[in-house]
Design a protein around this motif. Structure first.
Motif, short mmCIF file in Angstrom:
data_model
loop_
_atom_site.label_atom_id
_atom_site.label_comp_id
_atom_site.label_asym_id
_atom_site.label_seq_id
_atom_site.Cartn_x
_atom_site.Cartn_y
_atom_site.Cartn_z
N VAL A 272 0.75 -1.20 0.14
CA VAL A 272 0.25 -0.03 -0.18
C VAL A 272 0.81 1.22 -0.05
O VAL A 272 1.66 1.56 0.92
CB VAL A 272 -0.92 0.00 1.11
CG1 VAL A 272 -2.00 1.30 1.28
CG2 VAL A 272 -1.74 -1.21 1.44
N GLU A 280 -3.82 1.89 -3.05
CA GLU A 280 -4.01 0.38 -2.99
C GLU A 280 -3.70 -0.30 -4.29
O GLU A 280 -4.54 0.01 -5.11
CB GLU A 280 -5.25 -0.37 -2.54
CG GLU A 280 -5.41 -0.26 -0.82
CD GLU A 280 -6.70 -0.86 -0.33
OE1 GLU A 280 -6.77 -1.97 -0.05
OE2 GLU A 280 -7.71 -0.25 -0.59
N GLU A 304 7.36 -2.42 3.36
CA GLU A 304 6.41 -2.35 4.36
C GLU A 304 6.80 -1.38 5.61
O GLU A 304 6.03 -1.62 6.58
CB GLU A 304 6.04 -3.91 4.97
CG GLU A 304 5.60 -4.69 3.87
CD GLU A 304 4.13 -5.02 3.98
OE1 GLU A 304 3.27 -4.16 4.71
OE2 GLU A 304 3.60 -5.84 3.46
N SER A 307 3.33 0.32 6.11
CA SER A 307 2.20 -0.51 6.17
C SER A 307 2.25 -1.59 6.82
O SER A 307 1.40 -2.37 7.22
CB SER A 307 1.88 -0.99 4.64
OG SER A 307 2.86 -1.61 4.17
N THR A 312 -2.44 -2.29 8.64
CA THR A 312 -3.56 -2.82 7.86
C THR A 312 -4.61 -3.57 7.96
O THR A 312 -5.38 -4.14 7.47
CB THR A 312 -2.94 -2.76 6.28
OG1 THR A 312 -2.25 -4.31 6.11
CG2 THR A 312 -2.11 -1.96 5.51
N ALA A 317 1.08 -6.03 4.86
CA ALA A 317 0.11 -5.48 3.99
C ALA A 317 0.03 -6.65 2.92
O ALA A 317 -1.02 -6.86 2.17
CB ALA A 317 0.11 -4.01 3.49
N MET A 418 -5.10 2.64 7.93
CA MET A 418 -4.31 3.27 7.12
C MET A 418 -5.08 3.85 5.58
O MET A 418 -5.42 3.22 4.96
CB MET A 418 -3.16 2.44 6.33
CG MET A 418 -2.35 3.16 5.34
SD MET A 418 -0.81 1.95 5.03
CE MET A 418 0.36 2.82 4.02
#
Length: 487
Positions: A272, A280, A304, A307, A312, A317, A418
Motif C-alpha cells: 500500500v 492500493e 512495508e 504499512s 492494515t 499488507a 491506513m
C-alpha cells in the motif's frame, strides 16, 4: 520498594498502564549505589487523559515562542506539519506546551501504532537502559538483536528459512535491501513504481517518485534505477476494472524491453503506497509483478515500512493477496517510537553479502531492540490487527457518508488504520490540493492532527494509533466533517 510502587500494572485498552503520579513514586537512585533499574514518574502515555482539549489558539503562545527558537537554531529544511510543541502523548492524544490536547490521526507517520509510552515498550526499554545503552552489535553482540530477528522470522510471510539485519531507518533498510539483492543476483538495475516513496538518502531519493520536497535540488542521483507504471485504480484511464491487467502488462513489458529482465537485481514496491497517496494497487497487480520477478530471477522486495506491523489489519499488507516477498523492509511501527529498521528475507539471499558488508554503528541499538520486543508484545496482547480492522469499519462508514455529501471527495481507499480520501475539483478528477490544505488547517485549529500526502498533494491520510478509543475516533471524524462543511 514503596507500597505505591507495587500497584498492579493493569494494561488499559489504549496499551498503557496506570502509574501513580505522586512525588514518592519518583525514584532516582544513582546506579553506582544500586543495580536496581532507575524508575521515573511517567506522565505521558500511562496517565494522559484521553480527551480533546483546546485552551488556546493552535499553535498557542508557548509553542510560538518555541517556534521562534526552532527557526533560529534548526535548519530551515526541517519542517513541521503543525508547530505545536509536544510535552506528552499517549493513547490517541498529543498534549502541547500550552495545555492543548489534540486528537492524533497521524501516529508520528505510522510509528506509534501501540501508542506513545506503551507499558511494555517503556518497561523493556527502561530495563535495557539500566543495563547498557550501546556496545555496537558488530563489536560485542547482545541477545536483544537476535530476539528481534527471531520475531521477524516468525511474523513475516512465508515458512521458508529467514534471516534479518537491523538498521536505524526505513531508508537504510531499503538501501541495504538493494545491496543484498545486487550481491545475490550479481545484477545492478532496480525497478520501482510511479507514486512510490522509499526514503531521503541519495539512493532512496532516486527510488522515490515525487520531486518536491523529497528530491528537488539534491541531484545527481544514483544510476540504474528505473520507474514503471503502477496500478492506480482511481486514475487508470480505461477504468479500475482494467487497471491490474493493463498496468502489469505495461510494467513487465517496459522491464523486458527497456531494461532487460536479466539485468534487474530487485523490484521494490509498497503493498500500500504511503507518501504517494495511500494507493492500493488494483487486485491482481502485485501477484503478477511478484510472479514476473520469480520467473526472471529478480528479488521481489516489499517495502512495508509504513504499512507493516498491524497497520492494515494484518501483520503485513502483502498478506492481503498472499504475497510472499523475497525481502521485506520494515521500520516505523516496529519499535513503539524508537529508531529501528530491518531487512528480513530468504536466508540464502540475506547471506549473499560478505561478512562485514552489512551493519552500522547504531544498527539494532539494544534499547531500540528492547522497545521492539515490547511493541510486538503489545500488538499480540491487545490484538491490534483486530483493532485496525475496527478502525477501518468506523472510519470508512463515516467517510463514505461524507463522500456522498461532498463531491470534492473523489476517492476513499485504504485498509485497517491506513485510510485516505483523495480530494478533487467538483465534477472532475482534477487534483484539489488547495481544498486539502484548507481542510487540514481547519482540523488542526479544532484540535485534530491530520496529515496530507499524494503525488498531487491532494490526499488526506489517516493513521490513528491502533489503541485509540472509539470515542476519540468518532470525535475526530466529526471535526473532519465540520471542516468540509466550512469550505
Amino acid at each position: 520498594m514503596a507500597a505505591a510502587d507495587k500497584e498492579t500494572r493493569a494494561v488499559l485498552p489504549n496499551g498503557t498502564c496506570p502509574i501513580p503520579r505522586h512525588a514518592h513514586s519518583l525514584r532516582l537512585k544513582p546506579l553506582f549505589f544500586s543495580l536496581e533499574p532507575v524508575m521515573t514518574e511517567l506522565s505521558g502515555g500511562p496517565a494522559l487523559p484521553q480527551e480533546r482539549r483546546v485552551v488556546t489558539a493552535i499553535p498557542g503562545p508557548k509553542s510560538q515562542e518555541l517556534l521562534a527558537r526552532k527557526n533560529a537554531a534548526v535548519a530551515g529544511g526541517v519542517g513541521s506539519v503543525l508547530p505545536v510543541f509536544t510535552v506528552r502523548a499517549g493513547g490517541g492524544v498529543i498534549e502541547d506546551v500550552d495545555g492543548n490536547s489534540l486528537i492524533d490521526f497521524g501516529s508520528g507517520i505510522a510509528v506509534t501504532s501501540v501508542g506513545s509510552s506503551a507499558e511494555a515498550v517503556v518497561r523493556r526499554a527502561s530495563a535495557q537502559l539500566a543495563d547498557f545503552t550501546h556496545t555496537c552489535f558488530m563489536v560485542t553482540p547482545y541477545e536483544g538483536y537476535v530476539e528481534v530477528c527471531e520475531e521477524l522470522a516468525r511474523l513475516t510471510p512465508g515458512d521458508h528459512a529467514k534471516k534479518s539485519a537491523l538498521f536505524n531507518s526505513g531508508a537504510e533498510a531499503v538501501e541495504n535491501a538493494v545491496k543484498i539483492a545486487r550481491s545475490y543476483t550479481k545484477r545492478q538495475a532496480v525497478v520501482v513504481f510511479d507514486h512510490g516513496y522509499h526514503g531521503r538518502t541519495n539512493l532512496t531519493m532516486a527510488l522515490t517518485a515525487k520531486n518536491m520536497p523529497y528530491k528537488h535540488g539534491f541531484g545527481p542521483f544514483a544510476p540504474e534505477v528505473y520507474r514503471v507504471p503502477l496500478a492506480y485504480p482511481y486514475r487508470w484511464l480505461t477504468g479500475p476494472e482494467n487497471c491490474a491487467e493493463e498496468a502489469a502488462a505495461q510494467a513487465t513489458d517496459m522491464i523486458s524491453k527497456q531494461i532487460g529482465a536479466e539485468n534487474v537485481a530487485a523490484i521494490i514496491i509498497e503493498p500500500v503506497l504511503g507518501e504517494g497517496g495511500f494507493i492500493e494497487p488494483a487486485k491482481g497487480f502485485l501477484p503478477r509483478i511478484a510472479e514476473f520477478a520469480t520467473s526472471n530471477g529478480i528479488v521481489f522486495v516489499a517495502d512495508e515500512i509504513q504499512s507493516g506491523f498491524c497497520r492494515t489489519g494484518q501483520w503485513f499488507a502483502c498478506e492481503d493477496e498472499g504475497i510472499v516477498p523475497d525481502l521485506i523492509t520494515t521500520a516505523k511501527g516496529i519499535a513503539g517510537g524508537l529508531p529501528l529498521a530491518a531487512v528480513t528475507g530468504r536466508a540464502e539471499i540475506m547471506d549473499a553479502a560478505h561478512s562485514g558488508g552489512l551493519g552500522g554503528t547504531y544498527g539494532g541499538n539494544p534499547v531500540a531492540c528492547a522497545a521492539a520486543l515490547g511493541a510486538i508484545e503489545t500488538m499480540r496482547e491487545l490484538d491490534l490487527n483486530a483493532k485496525a480492522k475496527r478502525i477501518e469499519e468506523v472510519m470508512k462508514g463515516r467517510l463514505a457518508a461524507m463522500r456522498e455529501k461532498y463531491d470534492i471527495i473523489g476517492d476513499l481507499r485504504g485498509r485497517g488504520a491506513m485510510i485516505a480520501i483523495e480530494l478533487v475539483k467538483s465534477g472532475t478528477k482534477d487534483p484539489n490540493p488547495e481544498a486539502t490544505a484548507a481542510v487540514a488547517k481547519a482540523c488542526h485549529s479544532a484540535g485534530l492532527l491530520v496529515l496530507t500526502c499524494g503525488t498531487y498533494g491532494n490526499v488526506l491520510r489517516f493513521l490513528p494509533p491502533l489503541v485509540i478509543g472509539e470515542d476519540l475516533l468518532s470525535e475526530g471524524l466529526g471535526i473532519l466533517e465540520s471542516a468540509f462543511a466550512e469550505l
